[in-house]
Design a protein around this motif. Structure first.
Motif, PDB file in Angstrom:
ATOM      1  N   MET A   1       0.844  -1.195   0.000  1.00 58.98           N
ATOM      2  CA  MET A   1       0.000   0.000   0.000  1.00 58.98           C
ATOM      3  C   MET A   1       0.876   1.242   0.000  1.00 58.98           C
ATOM      4  O   MET A   1       1.886   1.295   0.667  1.00 58.98           O
ATOM      5  CB  MET A   1      -0.891   0.026   1.240  1.00 58.98           C
ATOM      6  N   GLU A   2       0.443   2.198  -0.688  1.00 60.88           N
ATOM      7  CA  GLU A   2       1.232   3.418  -0.805  1.00 60.88           C
ATOM      8  C   GLU A   2       0.991   4.329   0.385  1.00 60.88           C
ATOM      9  O   GLU A   2       0.011   4.221   1.102  1.00 60.88           O
ATOM     10  CB  GLU A   2       0.808   4.175  -2.078  1.00 60.88           C
ATOM     11  N   GLY A   3       1.872   5.254   0.563  1.00 60.95           N
ATOM     12  CA  GLY A   3       1.567   6.360   1.459  1.00 60.95           C
ATOM     13  C   GLY A   3       2.061   6.200   2.870  1.00 60.95           C
ATOM     14  O   GLY A   3       2.143   7.173   3.602  1.00 60.95           O
ATOM     15  N   GLU A   4       2.413   4.993   3.311  1.00 65.97           N
ATOM     16  CA  GLU A   4       2.848   4.920   4.702  1.00 65.97           C
ATOM     17  C   GLU A   4       4.358   5.050   4.769  1.00 65.97           C
ATOM     18  O   GLU A   4       5.050   4.985   3.777  1.00 65.97           O
ATOM     19  CB  GLU A   4       2.401   3.599   5.312  1.00 65.97           C
ATOM     20  N   GLY A   5       4.861   5.260   5.964  1.00 62.73           N
ATOM     21  CA  GLY A   5       6.299   5.307   6.154  1.00 62.73           C
ATOM     22  C   GLY A   5       6.930   6.574   5.628  1.00 62.73           C
ATOM     23  O   GLY A   5       8.051   6.567   5.169  1.00 62.73           O
ATOM     24  N   ASP A   6       6.226   7.657   5.685  1.00 66.15           N
ATOM     25  CA  ASP A   6       6.824   8.944   5.311  1.00 66.15           C
ATOM     26  C   ASP A   6       7.964   9.261   6.258  1.00 66.15           C
ATOM     27  O   ASP A   6       7.816   9.169   7.468  1.00 66.15           O
ATOM     28  CB  ASP A   6       5.743  10.028   5.426  1.00 66.15           C
ATOM     29  N   GLY A   7       9.102   9.648   5.695  1.00 64.55           N
ATOM     30  CA  GLY A   7      10.292   9.806   6.533  1.00 64.55           C
ATOM     31  C   GLY A   7      10.285  11.056   7.383  1.00 64.55           C
ATOM     32  O   GLY A   7      11.128  11.249   8.232  1.00 64.55           O
ATOM     33  N   ASP A   8       9.363  11.976   7.165  1.00 66.61           N
ATOM     34  CA  ASP A   8       9.461  13.266   7.829  1.00 66.61           C
ATOM     35  C   ASP A   8       8.493  13.344   8.975  1.00 66.61           C
ATOM     36  O   ASP A   8       7.425  13.912   8.887  1.00 66.61           O
ATOM     37  CB  ASP A   8       9.187  14.389   6.820  1.00 66.61           C
ATOM     38  N   SER A   9       8.825  12.741  10.095  1.00 68.34           N
ATOM     39  CA  SER A   9       7.904  12.796  11.220  1.00 68.34           C
ATOM     40  C   SER A   9       8.415  13.824  12.212  1.00 68.34           C
ATOM     41  O   SER A   9       8.937  13.483  13.256  1.00 68.34           O
ATOM     42  CB  SER A   9       7.792  11.418  11.868  1.00 68.34           C
ATOM     43  N   LYS A  10       8.309  15.084  11.810  1.00 68.43           N
ATOM     44  CA  LYS A  10       8.745  16.147  12.728  1.00 68.43           C
ATOM     45  C   LYS A  10       7.517  16.823  13.292  1.00 68.43           C
ATOM     46  O   LYS A  10       6.429  16.717  12.761  1.00 68.43           O
ATOM     47  CB  LYS A  10       9.592  17.180  11.984  1.00 68.43           C
ATOM     48  N   ALA A 332      -2.122  15.660  -8.413  1.00 68.85           N
ATOM     49  CA  ALA A 332      -3.115  15.601  -7.344  1.00 68.85           C
ATOM     50  C   ALA A 332      -3.003  14.291  -6.560  1.00 68.85           C
ATOM     51  O   ALA A 332      -3.172  14.274  -5.340  1.00 68.85           O
ATOM     52  CB  ALA A 332      -4.520  15.752  -7.924  1.00 68.85           C
ATOM     53  N   SER A 333      -2.691  13.176  -7.259  1.00 72.08           N
ATOM     54  CA  SER A 333      -2.507  11.903  -6.545  1.00 72.08           C
ATOM     55  C   SER A 333      -1.335  11.996  -5.582  1.00 72.08           C
ATOM     56  O   SER A 333      -1.416  11.536  -4.447  1.00 72.08           O
ATOM     57  CB  SER A 333      -2.237  10.767  -7.530  1.00 72.08           C
ATOM     58  N   GLY A 334      -0.226  12.566  -6.073  1.00 69.00           N
ATOM     59  CA  GLY A 334       0.932  12.727  -5.203  1.00 69.00           C
ATOM     60  C   GLY A 334       0.602  13.585  -4.002  1.00 69.00           C
ATOM     61  O   GLY A 334       1.009  13.288  -2.872  1.00 69.00           O
ATOM     62  N   PHE A 335      -0.186  14.648  -4.254  1.00 71.43           N
ATOM     63  CA  PHE A 335      -0.585  15.531  -3.166  1.00 71.43           C
ATOM     64  C   PHE A 335      -1.398  14.762  -2.130  1.00 71.43           C
ATOM     65  O   PHE A 335      -1.180  14.886  -0.916  1.00 71.43           O
ATOM     66  CB  PHE A 335      -1.404  16.685  -3.754  1.00 71.43           C
ATOM     67  N   LYS A 336      -2.340  13.956  -2.620  1.00 75.42           N
ATOM     68  CA  LYS A 336      -3.171  13.201  -1.675  1.00 75.42           C
ATOM     69  C   LYS A 336      -2.346  12.185  -0.889  1.00 75.42           C
ATOM     70  O   LYS A 336      -2.567  11.983   0.305  1.00 75.42           O
ATOM     71  CB  LYS A 336      -4.312  12.517  -2.430  1.00 75.42           C
ATOM     72  N   ARG A 337      -1.381  11.543  -1.558  1.00 77.28           N
ATOM     73  CA  ARG A 337      -0.529  10.607  -0.824  1.00 77.28           C
ATOM     74  C   ARG A 337       0.354  11.343   0.162  1.00 77.28           C
ATOM     75  O   ARG A 337       0.591  10.864   1.268  1.00 77.28           O
ATOM     76  CB  ARG A 337       0.351   9.827  -1.788  1.00 77.28           C
TER      77      ARG A 337
ATOM     78  N   LEU B 168       8.663  12.444  -8.133  1.00 77.45           N
ATOM     79  CA  LEU B 168       8.114  12.189  -6.803  1.00 77.45           C
ATOM     80  C   LEU B 168       8.568  10.814  -6.329  1.00 77.45           C
ATOM     81  O   LEU B 168       8.407   9.810  -7.035  1.00 77.45           O
ATOM     82  CB  LEU B 168       6.589  12.262  -6.834  1.00 77.45           C
ATOM     83  N   VAL B 169       9.128  10.777  -5.140  1.00 79.68           N
ATOM     84  CA  VAL B 169       9.703   9.549  -4.603  1.00 79.68           C
ATOM     85  C   VAL B 169       8.877   9.128  -3.403  1.00 79.68           C
ATOM     86  O   VAL B 169       8.464   9.945  -2.593  1.00 79.68           O
ATOM     87  CB  VAL B 169      11.173   9.792  -4.180  1.00 79.68           C
ATOM     88  N   LYS B 170       8.691   7.836  -3.251  1.00 79.48           N
ATOM     89  CA  LYS B 170       7.669   7.310  -2.351  1.00 79.48           C
ATOM     90  C   LYS B 170       7.706   7.883  -0.952  1.00 79.48           C
ATOM     91  O   LYS B 170       6.704   8.315  -0.426  1.00 79.48           O
ATOM     92  CB  LYS B 170       7.807   5.793  -2.287  1.00 79.48           C
ATOM     93  N   LYS B 171       8.877   7.926  -0.311  1.00 77.76           N
ATOM     94  CA  LYS B 171       8.868   8.316   1.092  1.00 77.76           C
ATOM     95  C   LYS B 171       8.941   9.823   1.298  1.00 77.76           C
ATOM     96  O   LYS B 171       8.922  10.318   2.390  1.00 77.76           O
ATOM     97  CB  LYS B 171      10.067   7.676   1.807  1.00 77.76           C
ATOM     98  N   HIS B 172       9.051  10.580   0.199  1.00 79.65           N
ATOM     99  CA  HIS B 172       9.340  12.003   0.337  1.00 79.65           C
ATOM    100  C   HIS B 172       8.284  12.900  -0.270  1.00 79.65           C
ATOM    101  O   HIS B 172       8.544  14.061  -0.543  1.00 79.65           O
ATOM    102  CB  HIS B 172      10.684  12.329  -0.332  1.00 79.65           C
TER     103      HIS B 172
END
Lengths: 403, 411
Positions: A1-10, A332-337, B168-172
């Protein structure tokens, strides 16, 4: 699934809480009618019914004429703006920021005043000349718009609160980028409309057709994924959508070019105070004979073919709408993710928010406007001259001669 | 005890407790504390005066540089404006990188600079096509570029947009969207307003010199008034600003602008629109000065007549305009500075960069200028010049494939 694990958890880039866009919003009547079906088919039926409803609505507002269209464009713009700003509030938990909602809407009104004031002054010139207060507003329009914007800017500076500086700057930037995207492009749509309703209908229909055709081709033949951002899109859908959209655009251009209602620039008759759409159709809407290249001559055994030049233009519009337009959708998809939302809002059951339907339209509207301005119309330049005539205190007169 | 500054400097980096143990044997804590305080005062006052000197010297250097580039003419001015714009853009983008720790984002630096080049190409292409029309008509490739300028600019921008989407890269995702928005807002602020500065410049160098001088004068005067008379704080955002500085700066700037307008209105070099002579391939600044630069007689209102015992006064109309420009620059212009202060507090930075010693970055010096440049442009377009409208017509003539000709008659 896409969208999880974003590296920026500030702390300053918080996650968006689960939005209510995921909850079911279908009307009761549809729900009852589709009770017996399994959930997946129910979803398809809802999407299908709403698609048809939207297309029907589209035809209806075209039938009702230019004023309705302008009002609809304005409402869409306001709704899109509200959807994006609401997402910003949720991202930054900034509901409690002082003044900010007021300021966002104030900036929306300012920018709209600037753009629509320019349009009104251009197209309703005769009306403006009659009324004294309108004359004043038209002559100093830019200065008044700038003063209004400055007032909002100063209010923003005065509203900065010690612990919330960063949030407030983020929301300021968010508002301005949204205005840049949403308002300027709705203004371009209106300018296209005034060129002739065909320049409004054909681009929008092209995007709708491409959406539907790419979906259907992908549904039946889709195998190779197109882009990681939108895993449901496939190359088969992309290419099938491209060819079918070009054909569709070609036929639609032929059908619409025959009616003055679509082809003529929208004019305003100051005596009868109404819109008139009558004119001598421009050259690109007059049937012309084209000699086919030798290769096609041998195949089809036709020497010449009768086409409207507009149909050739429609091929370029369709190509753009099918090949480059989808990038607006990917954006827009990238924005939503990025902000972990499923849809912009849940306004339309099965489809999401207004912005979800219009994300591809914006690039198309801008392209159409640039296309018209570069290759087709002199009307937009005439408008610039009319601008001069009405704004200068010296009342210059301008005469055009064809060299 | 006698301390000379050399000694203080050499020990400035030591802990003051170390200094105390060096200078006195710390048998009496009272003596040590006193000497510690004394040394601290000497050091800080030395550094304060050193800071003032640096600021003062750099201020004079910048003002001198300003005069120099005015002397060197329009092309130099355009190049300087372009360099300032690029430096400001770089400073703000660098702050964005640091805020978001996004140095390692793929493609992003390239894309930011690419968007800067696109937007500049669009704006400067329009300017070149307008003002160097004759030159453009002569050269074939330039003609093509000028006619389809908007389409080409749009295509270039689109290419950058598509590259962004593909990068666009997945985690960023979120970081990349933030930097995309950051870049666009920066372009909106920095590039559009530098373009307005250039357009003001082409109206006549006086429209470039007077607004910038007004902002510089207001900065300096508000600082001096605040330094000598300042007591009531003005706004929480900038605690060093005071009402006394604000009001003193306003009145002195109006007077300064009035005098400067009088001085500059007499010279064609400042007053005439910058034109391009296609035969000699150079800039010419010669013209019949417009009405606002011709001395006129104004009848004073009765109240002032009784006070000053003058019936009429000879003024350039431009001096009246300069009062409005000065008022804006002193009353509303500082909001640009407050905005920048708020921005620096929001992102916890002291200065935009360290380019100018004592002053910070280029953006620190130009934050008030931007509002002023936009206001001047809107002011000219609304109340003064028809030239900008003529340009629109020239645009029509050169862009349309039908080669329409336009003639103007005054009704």
């Amino acid at each position: 699934m896409e969208g999880e694990g974003d590296g920026d958890s500030k702390a300053d880039t918080p996650d968006v809480p689960l939005s209510s866009a995921d909850t079911d919003n279908t009307p009761q009547c549809l729900n009852k009618a589709l009770e017996g079906l399994p959930p997946r088919w129910k979803n398809y039926w809802i999407r299908g019914v709403l698609s048809l409803a939207m297309i029907f609505g589209f035809f209806l507002i075209i039938y009702m004429g230019p004023i309705t269209l302008i009002l609809v464009v304005m409402s869409v713009q306001i709704k899109c703006f509200q959807e994006i700003i609401t997402i910003g509030y949720r991202v930054y938990h900034s509901y409690e920021l002082p003044w900010f909602r007021t300021l966002s809407w104030y900036f929306l009104i300012c920018v709209n005043y600037f753009f629509y004031g320019e349009t009104v002054a251009d197209y309703f010139g005769a009306l403006v000349q009659r009324e004294e207060p309108l004359q004043f507003l038209a002559r100093y329009h830019r200065f008044i718009s700038f003063a209004l914007y400055l007032a909002g800017f100063c209010m923003f500076v005065l509203s900065l609160v010690k612990k919330h500086y960063r949030l407030q700057f983020y929301m300021f930037a968010w508002t301005h980028v949204t205005l840049l995207i949403v308002v300027t492009q709705s203004h371009l749509v209106i300018q296209n409309l005034f060129e002739g309703m065909i320049w409004f209908i054909v681009p929008i229909s092209i995007v709708i057709c491409n959406d539907i055709m790419a979906y259907l081709f992908g549904f039946f033949f889709g195998r190779t994924p197109l882009i990681k951002l939108s895993p449901k899109k496939t190359w088969e859908g992309f290419i099938g959508g491209f060819f079918s959209t070009v054909v569709f655009g070609f036929i639609l251009a032929y059908l619409l070019s025959q009616f003055q209602y679509f082809v003529c620039p929208v004019g305003y008759n100051s005596e009868t105070n109404s819109f008139t759409i009558e004119c001598e159709p421009s050259d690109i809407f007059v049937m012309q004979e084209y000699t086919l290249p030798a290769a096609i001559q041998n195949t089809l055994r036709w020497k010449t073919v009768n086409l409207y030049p507009f149909q050739i233009h429609s091929i370029f519009l369709s190509s753009f709408g099918s090949l480059i337009g989808p990038f607006g959708g990917f954006f827009a998809s990238g924005f939503k993710r990025a902000f972990k939302i499923k849809d912009f809002a849940n306004t339309i059951p099965g489809h999401g928010g207004i912005m979800d339907r219009f994300d591809c339209q914006y690039l198309m509207a801008t392209f159409t406007h640039v296309y018209i301005a570069s290759f087709i119309s002199l009307y937009l330049y005439y408008i610039a001259v009319v601008n001069i005539m009405m704004s200068t205190p010296l009342h210059l007169s301008v005469s055009f001669q064809r060299i």
